[in-house]
Write an enzyme that holds these catalytic residues in place. Sequence first.
Site, PDB file in Angstrom:
ATOM      1  N   GLY A   8     -10.244   9.246  -7.157  1.00 22.74           N
ATOM      2  CA  GLY A   8      -9.657   7.930  -7.431  1.00 22.74           C
ATOM      3  C   GLY A   8     -10.515   7.147  -8.410  1.00 22.74           C
ATOM      4  O   GLY A   8     -10.521   5.908  -8.392  1.00 22.74           O
ATOM      5  N   GLY A  11      -9.295   4.063 -10.266  1.00 18.21           N
ATOM      6  CA  GLY A  11      -8.790   2.932  -9.486  1.00 18.21           C
ATOM      7  C   GLY A  11      -9.820   1.812  -9.415  1.00 18.21           C
ATOM      8  O   GLY A  11     -10.960   1.965  -9.859  1.00 18.21           O
ATOM      9  N   ALA A 123     -14.105   4.754   6.917  1.00 21.99           N
ATOM     10  CA  ALA A 123     -14.204   3.372   7.403  1.00 21.99           C
ATOM     11  C   ALA A 123     -13.123   2.527   6.743  1.00 21.99           C
ATOM     12  O   ALA A 123     -12.926   2.609   5.527  1.00 21.99           O
ATOM     13  CB  ALA A 123     -15.587   2.797   7.093  1.00 21.99           C
ATOM     14  N   HIS A 153      -5.925 -12.539   1.229  1.00 25.57           N
ATOM     15  CA  HIS A 153      -6.154 -11.497   0.217  1.00 25.57           C
ATOM     16  C   HIS A 153      -5.583 -11.889  -1.144  1.00 25.57           C
ATOM     17  O   HIS A 153      -4.757 -12.797  -1.244  1.00 25.57           O
ATOM     18  CB  HIS A 153      -5.545 -10.163   0.668  1.00 25.57           C
ATOM     19  N   LYS A 157      -1.929  -7.570  -3.268  1.00 27.94           N
ATOM     20  CA  LYS A 157      -1.924  -6.726  -2.060  1.00 27.94           C
ATOM     21  C   LYS A 157      -0.489  -6.534  -1.581  1.00 27.94           C
ATOM     22  O   LYS A 157       0.258  -7.496  -1.424  1.00 27.94           O
ATOM     23  CB  LYS A 157      -2.777  -7.359  -0.959  1.00 27.94           C
ATOM     24  N   GLY A 163      -5.135  -3.935   7.137  1.00 25.50           N
ATOM     25  CA  GLY A 163      -5.604  -2.956   8.124  1.00 25.50           C
ATOM     26  C   GLY A 163      -6.806  -3.502   8.880  1.00 25.50           C
ATOM     27  O   GLY A 163      -6.963  -3.266  10.077  1.00 25.50           O
TER      28      GLY A 163
HETATM   29  P1  NAD Z   1      -6.028   1.614  -6.854  1.00 23.81           P
HETATM   30  O1  NAD Z   1      -4.550   1.777  -6.825  1.00 23.81           O
HETATM   31  O2  NAD Z   1      -6.657   0.671  -7.827  1.00 23.81           O
HETATM   32  O3  NAD Z   1      -6.728   3.041  -7.069  1.00 23.81           O
HETATM   33  C1  NAD Z   1      -6.293   4.224  -6.471  1.00 23.81           C
HETATM   34  C2  NAD Z   1      -6.560   5.329  -7.464  1.00 23.81           C
HETATM   35  O4  NAD Z   1      -6.323   6.586  -6.811  1.00 23.81           O
HETATM   36  C3  NAD Z   1      -5.635   5.277  -8.695  1.00 23.81           C
HETATM   37  O5  NAD Z   1      -6.401   5.288  -9.892  1.00 23.81           O
HETATM   38  C4  NAD Z   1      -4.788   6.536  -8.567  1.00 23.81           C
HETATM   39  O6  NAD Z   1      -4.456   7.121  -9.817  1.00 23.81           O
HETATM   40  C5  NAD Z   1      -5.764   7.423  -7.786  1.00 23.81           C
HETATM   41  N1  NAD Z   1      -5.098   8.578  -7.168  1.00 23.81           N
HETATM   42  C6  NAD Z   1      -3.864   8.650  -6.647  1.00 23.81           C
HETATM   43  N2  NAD Z   1      -3.619   9.904  -6.225  1.00 23.81           N
HETATM   44  C7  NAD Z   1      -4.719  10.621  -6.505  1.00 23.81           C
HETATM   45  C8  NAD Z   1      -5.073  11.959  -6.314  1.00 23.81           C
HETATM   46  N3  NAD Z   1      -4.231  12.839  -5.729  1.00 23.81           N
HETATM   47  N4  NAD Z   1      -6.305  12.369  -6.706  1.00 23.81           N
HETATM   48  C9  NAD Z   1      -7.173  11.506  -7.251  1.00 23.81           C
HETATM   49  N5  NAD Z   1      -6.884  10.204  -7.480  1.00 23.81           N
HETATM   50  C10 NAD Z   1      -5.667   9.776  -7.102  1.00 23.81           C
HETATM   51  O7  NAD Z   1      -6.428   1.207  -5.349  1.00 23.81           O
HETATM   52  P2  NAD Z   1      -7.791   0.533  -4.855  1.00 23.81           P
HETATM   53  O8  NAD Z   1      -7.648  -0.941  -4.814  1.00 23.81           O
HETATM   54  O9  NAD Z   1      -8.935   1.152  -5.589  1.00 23.81           O
HETATM   55  O10 NAD Z   1      -7.803   1.033  -3.343  1.00 23.81           O
HETATM   56  C11 NAD Z   1      -7.859   2.402  -3.035  1.00 23.81           C
HETATM   57  C12 NAD Z   1      -7.827   2.577  -1.520  1.00 23.81           C
HETATM   58  O11 NAD Z   1      -9.012   2.012  -0.947  1.00 23.81           O
HETATM   59  C13 NAD Z   1      -6.660   1.871  -0.829  1.00 23.81           C
HETATM   60  O12 NAD Z   1      -6.223   2.675   0.241  1.00 23.81           O
HETATM   61  C14 NAD Z   1      -7.289   0.583  -0.307  1.00 23.81           C
HETATM   62  O13 NAD Z   1      -6.606   0.047   0.802  1.00 23.81           O
HETATM   63  C15 NAD Z   1      -8.640   1.097   0.081  1.00 23.81           C
HETATM   64  N6  NAD Z   1      -9.713   0.098   0.177  1.00 23.81           N
HETATM   65  C16 NAD Z   1     -10.625   0.322   1.165  1.00 23.81           C
HETATM   66  C17 NAD Z   1     -11.708  -0.513   1.273  1.00 23.81           C
HETATM   67  C18 NAD Z   1     -12.728  -0.223   2.352  1.00 23.81           C
HETATM   68  O14 NAD Z   1     -13.746  -0.922   2.425  1.00 23.81           O
HETATM   69  N7  NAD Z   1     -12.509   0.820   3.161  1.00 23.81           N
HETATM   70  C19 NAD Z   1     -11.883  -1.573   0.387  1.00 23.81           C
HETATM   71  C20 NAD Z   1     -10.939  -1.776  -0.612  1.00 23.81           C
HETATM   72  C21 NAD Z   1      -9.854  -0.910  -0.730  1.00 23.81           C
END
Ligand code: NAD
Length: 270
Positions: A8, A11, A123, A153, A157, A163
């Site tokens: 990712g 992202g 996490a 948020h 979002k 979550g």
């Molecule tokens: P985002 O949409 O900006 O990024 C997601 C990325 O994943 C995109 O670039 C997409 O192209 C890529 N992707 C999709 N399918 C893929 C694959 N098969 N292989 C590789 N890459 C792939 O989203 P974001 O804001 O970066 O959030 C990502 C995730 O993290 C979400 O589930 C979000 O809820 C979660 N998140 C968790 C925390 C935490 O602390 N745990 C904090 C923020 C966000």
Amino acid sequence: MQRVAVFGAAGRMGAEVCRAVAAADDLELVAAVDPAAAGRPLAEVAGIPAGPLVVAASAAEIAERGVEVAVDFTHGSAAPAHLHWCADNGVHVVSGTTGLAAGETARLRERFSAPEAPNAIMAPNFAISAVLLARFAEIAARHLEGVEIIELHHASKRDAPSGTALDTARRIAAARERAGGGPFAPDPTLEERLPGSRGALGPEGIRIHAVRLPGLVAHQEVIFGALGQALTIRQDSFERTSFMPGVLLAVRRVPLTPGFTLGLEAILAL
Ligand code: NAD
């Protein structure tokens, strides 16, 4: 130097992880995967110093890179396949991706608990202040009978409530039950003039209110009330860098943390 890959990488979170890993002296960023940016230089995609890394389209393309730890911030529909790939290839994994289908977390726990499997840390929130908020709320829930949650948020979002808010509500409810604290204070509302004005009914009837506004990132307040007193516990993530100390801690600890670990509490000794 621990050899790290990021799923990712194009992202919002994945690019932040690339920058944090690239800046850490004891970690080496050796691979990045993201179909949305496949074939592009990672330096351009993630804003890291120029280097040879090019974003790969899939995990299969990075099989020969000697990855020791992979970090996944993708989508709930994509992350399980990455984690299973890591299990099959002896790669420890740290994942913060939310929105996994029901039953997926249990399947991953089973897979990473198998003998010979590498280790996994998942996490729902890597901000250490958010992990502390949940812990403090569990303590307060033992003693204070009224509670509501407000999560706030950014304006892009898609899901509500967050979550993290649902997880906090579950933990508050479980902590009160474990302590034999009795039911939470009943809702006095007899008439809701605007539907939804009292928020959504979460676990054990805990009300959860979701705010979406431009300018916000990720914030949560847990408000407890009891006779003549109130306690507000608030956590703010002002920018995505707030998640990086927790992510890097998990990356460094995952090789030493056997099996499947859900949440940062165990590695923070909370
Ligand atoms: P985002 O949409 O900006 O990024 C997601 C990325 O994943 C995109 O670039 C997409 O192209 C890529 N992707 C999709 N399918 C893929 C694959 N098969 N292989 C590789 N890459 C792939 O989203 P974001 O804001 O970066 O959030 C990502 C995730 O993290 C979400 O589930 C979000 O809820 C979660 N998140 C968790 C925390 C935490 O602390 N745990 C904090 C923020 C966000």
